[in-house]
Design an enzyme around this catalytic site. Structure first.
Site, PDB file in Angstrom:
ATOM      1  N   GLU A  96      -4.378  -9.610  -5.753  1.00  0.00           N
ATOM      2  CA  GLU A  96      -5.256 -10.308  -4.661  1.00  0.00           C
ATOM      3  C   GLU A  96      -6.283  -9.938  -4.164  1.00  0.00           C
ATOM      4  OE1 GLU A  96      -1.059 -11.134  -1.844  1.00  0.00           O
ATOM      5  OE2 GLU A  96      -1.641  -9.085  -2.484  1.00  0.00           O
ATOM      6  N   CYS A 133     -12.737  -7.985   0.055  1.00  0.00           N
ATOM      7  CA  CYS A 133     -12.007  -6.795  -0.288  1.00  0.00           C
ATOM      8  C   CYS A 133     -11.201  -7.052  -1.693  1.00  0.00           C
ATOM      9  CB  CYS A 133     -10.842  -6.549   0.670  1.00  0.00           C
ATOM     10  SG  CYS A 133      -9.695  -5.347   0.485  1.00  0.00           S
ATOM     11  N   CYS A 140      -0.024  -0.323  -7.748  1.00  0.00           N
ATOM     12  CA  CYS A 140      -0.502   0.820  -7.541  1.00  0.00           C
ATOM     13  C   CYS A 140       0.448   1.993  -7.529  1.00  0.00           C
ATOM     14  CB  CYS A 140      -0.743   1.205  -6.119  1.00  0.00           C
ATOM     15  SG  CYS A 140      -1.888   2.570  -5.485  1.00  0.00           S
ATOM     16  N   CYS A 144       2.164   5.834  -1.438  1.00  0.00           N
ATOM     17  CA  CYS A 144       2.024   6.152   0.187  1.00  0.00           C
ATOM     18  C   CYS A 144       3.417   5.434   0.697  1.00  0.00           C
ATOM     19  CB  CYS A 144       0.800   5.509   0.569  1.00  0.00           C
ATOM     20  SG  CYS A 144      -0.417   6.320  -0.297  1.00  0.00           S
ATOM     21  N   CYS A 147       2.698   1.792   2.606  1.00  0.00           N
ATOM     22  CA  CYS A 147       2.048   0.770   1.847  1.00  0.00           C
ATOM     23  C   CYS A 147       2.928  -0.046   1.343  1.00  0.00           C
ATOM     24  CB  CYS A 147       1.016   1.434   1.146  1.00  0.00           C
ATOM     25  SG  CYS A 147      -0.179   0.337   0.448  1.00  0.00           S
ATOM     26  N   GLY A 191      -4.253  -1.128  -5.458  1.00  0.00           N
ATOM     27  CA  GLY A 191      -4.577  -0.154  -6.441  1.00  0.00           C
ATOM     28  C   GLY A 191      -5.359   1.085  -6.069  1.00  0.00           C
ATOM     29  N   GLU A 192      -5.534   2.024  -6.694  1.00  0.00           N
ATOM     30  CA  GLU A 192      -6.263   2.977  -6.466  1.00  0.00           C
ATOM     31  C   GLU A 192      -7.539   3.177  -7.380  1.00  0.00           C
ATOM     32  OE1 GLU A 192      -6.821   5.805  -4.421  1.00  0.00           O
ATOM     33  OE2 GLU A 192      -8.238   6.403  -5.662  1.00  0.00           O
ATOM     34  N   SER A 244      -8.689   8.139   2.487  1.00  0.00           N
ATOM     35  CA  SER A 244      -7.479   7.631   3.352  1.00  0.00           C
ATOM     36  C   SER A 244      -6.710   9.025   3.652  1.00  0.00           C
ATOM     37  CB  SER A 244      -6.517   6.819   2.392  1.00  0.00           C
ATOM     38  OG  SER A 244      -7.353   5.560   2.298  1.00  0.00           O
ATOM     39  N   ASN A 246      -4.864  10.018   6.818  1.00  0.00           N
ATOM     40  CA  ASN A 246      -3.568   9.463   7.291  1.00  0.00           C
ATOM     41  C   ASN A 246      -2.777  10.475   8.035  1.00  0.00           C
ATOM     42  OD1 ASN A 246      -4.090   6.947   6.869  1.00  0.00           O
ATOM     43  ND2 ASN A 246      -3.406   7.008   4.513  1.00  0.00           N
ATOM     44  N   CYS A 363      -4.618  -4.651   5.750  1.00  0.00           N
ATOM     45  CA  CYS A 363      -4.639  -3.554   5.007  1.00  0.00           C
ATOM     46  C   CYS A 363      -3.062  -3.120   4.901  1.00  0.00           C
ATOM     47  CB  CYS A 363      -5.142  -2.014   6.023  1.00  0.00           C
ATOM     48  SG  CYS A 363      -6.768  -2.116   6.413  1.00  0.00           S
TER      49      CYS A 363
END
Ligand code: SAH
Length: 371
Positions: A96, A133, A140, A144, A147, A191-192, A244, A246, A363
């Site tokens: 995406e 974005c 991923c 997390c 997410c 993804g990271e 991030s 958090n 997000c």
């Protein structure tokens, strides 16, 4: 590693394109023509490359080359003007990409974003600026707990051509013509990025040199892959860095981001403090607020102490929730109070306006929803 799309022109540097044309018996300057066509003009097919002869275009096709733009398989339009694209890749995978006219560019430093409720124009309408974005992996691997992308697991890395290709496809679809209007890029999709480091860095180079987007208009966000933060600081051409965070202590962070057990807050903040910022550049810390988990006043105070003295700002993101998650979105009052405490402690803090929540584009919501 570019094996998956070895025949895609997108992803090749001008040097690599020059080698390609020379190897097929053409003069070297044709390499630059290909580079211009693919990144500046953003052609979709070889036939559109008008600077090449019919004969040579056909020859490239016979050799198995194609432009390699991802296919826009679905498009979802939010009431706030955000567009979520489902992109089809050569091997049938999808990722995406999100287009946000007047979007949050990850800068939010001037306070003009938070609470800024201006009307966003519809697709294709002129925009003053926009943010894309972009995804770096299919799914991923970082687990997390809050997410949606994590629920997919990781399928594979994207090639640099697939990363740049998402942007080329969106710019094309939105009718953005060179010279570039103001477009920001955030590497904050699925993804990271720092677990696909080399392809990510190569895509940055292609975006700067090819598409013409300045590095200062790009931001990459990492969940905290500490060794790569050190590497990233040594890059000569690089986006801005967002981390991030958090959570405000290790116990909490390990609970919501299990990767904290590998690289804890001491490692992470050590890397952040050592990060070589450019003149006027600031680090961004993202902090997803989870109701009654990490959003209490004492967490805000703890967070302020963690980042004290750093050239940094904090972007607060109220959780975008969903049935699959065990966390809830805090009330606006709790979010405002959290921000107030940070600001009172002298830490620049902003609340990120959610974009495209209604189409699962906000997000953490990227999980290839098709309904
Ligand atoms: N993997 C990178 C890039 C993704 S950026 C990273 O973790 O930074 C996506 C941002 O959205 C991250 O800051 C992440 O913490 C945040 N996020 C993830 N899930 C979310 C959710 N459900 N609601 C709000 N923000 C979320």
């Amino acid at each position: 590693m570019e094996t998956l799309q070895a025949n895609s022109l997108l992803g090749l540097t001008s040097q690599e394109l020059t080698t390609l044309v020379v190897d097929s018996g053409q003069p070297a300057y044709r390499g630059q023509q290909l580079f211009e066509a693919v990144y500046r003009q953003r052609v979709e097919t070889l036939e559109e490359i008008s600077t090449l002869s019919n004969e040579y275009r056909a020859r490239l096709g016979e050799l198995g080359w194609r432009v390699g733009l991802p296919k826009i398989s679905r498009k979802f339009l939010s009431s706030d003007g955000t567009v979520r694209y489902l992109m089809g890749l050569a091997d049938g995978e999808t990722v995406e990409t999100v287009w946000m006219p007047e979007g949050d560019d990850g800068e939010t430093g001037d306070g003009s974003e938070a609470g800024d409720e201006e009307e966003a124009p519809a697709t294709g309408a002129p925009f003053r600026r926009a943010t894309i974005c972009v995804s770096s992996q299919v799914g991923c691997a970082v687990n997390c707990r809050f997410c949606f992308t994590a629920l997919l697991g990781v399928k594979r890395n994207l090639t640099s051509g697939e990363i740049v290709g998402q942007i080329a496809a969106v710019l094309r679809d939105q009718g953005v013509q060179p010279p570039m209007q103001r477009v920001n890029i955030v590497f904050m999709g699925m993804g990271e990025p720092f677990l696909n480091y080399d392809n990510f860095i190569k895509s940055v180079q292609l975006l700067v040199e090819g598409v013409g987007i300045p590095e200062a208009r790009m931001t990459v966000s990492t969940a905290g892959i500490v060794p790569r933060i050190h590497d990233f600081g040594r890059e000569t051409v690089r986006p801005k860095l967002a981390i991030s965070l958090n959570a405000s202590n290790d116990g909490l962070r390990s609970e919501v981001m299990p990767l904290n057990r590998k690289w804890n807050l001491k490692d992470l903040l050590g890397a952040a403090r050592a990060f070589p910022l450019r003149a006027r550049e600031k680090l961004t810390f993202e902090y997803v607020l989870l109701d009654a988990v990490n959003d209490a006043p004492e967490h805000a105070r703890e967070l302020a102490e963690l980042v004290r003295g750093m050239r940094a700002k904090i972007n607060l993101i109220a959780l975008n929730s969903g049935a699959e998650l065990s966390y809830r979105t805090p009330s606006q009052e709790r979010v405002a109070e959290f921000k107030r405490i940070l600001v009172a402690a002298g830490i620049p803090a902003f609340v990120r306006r959610p974009r495209g929540r209604d189409i699962f584009a906000a997000c953490g919501q990227l999980k290839r929803t098709v309904a």
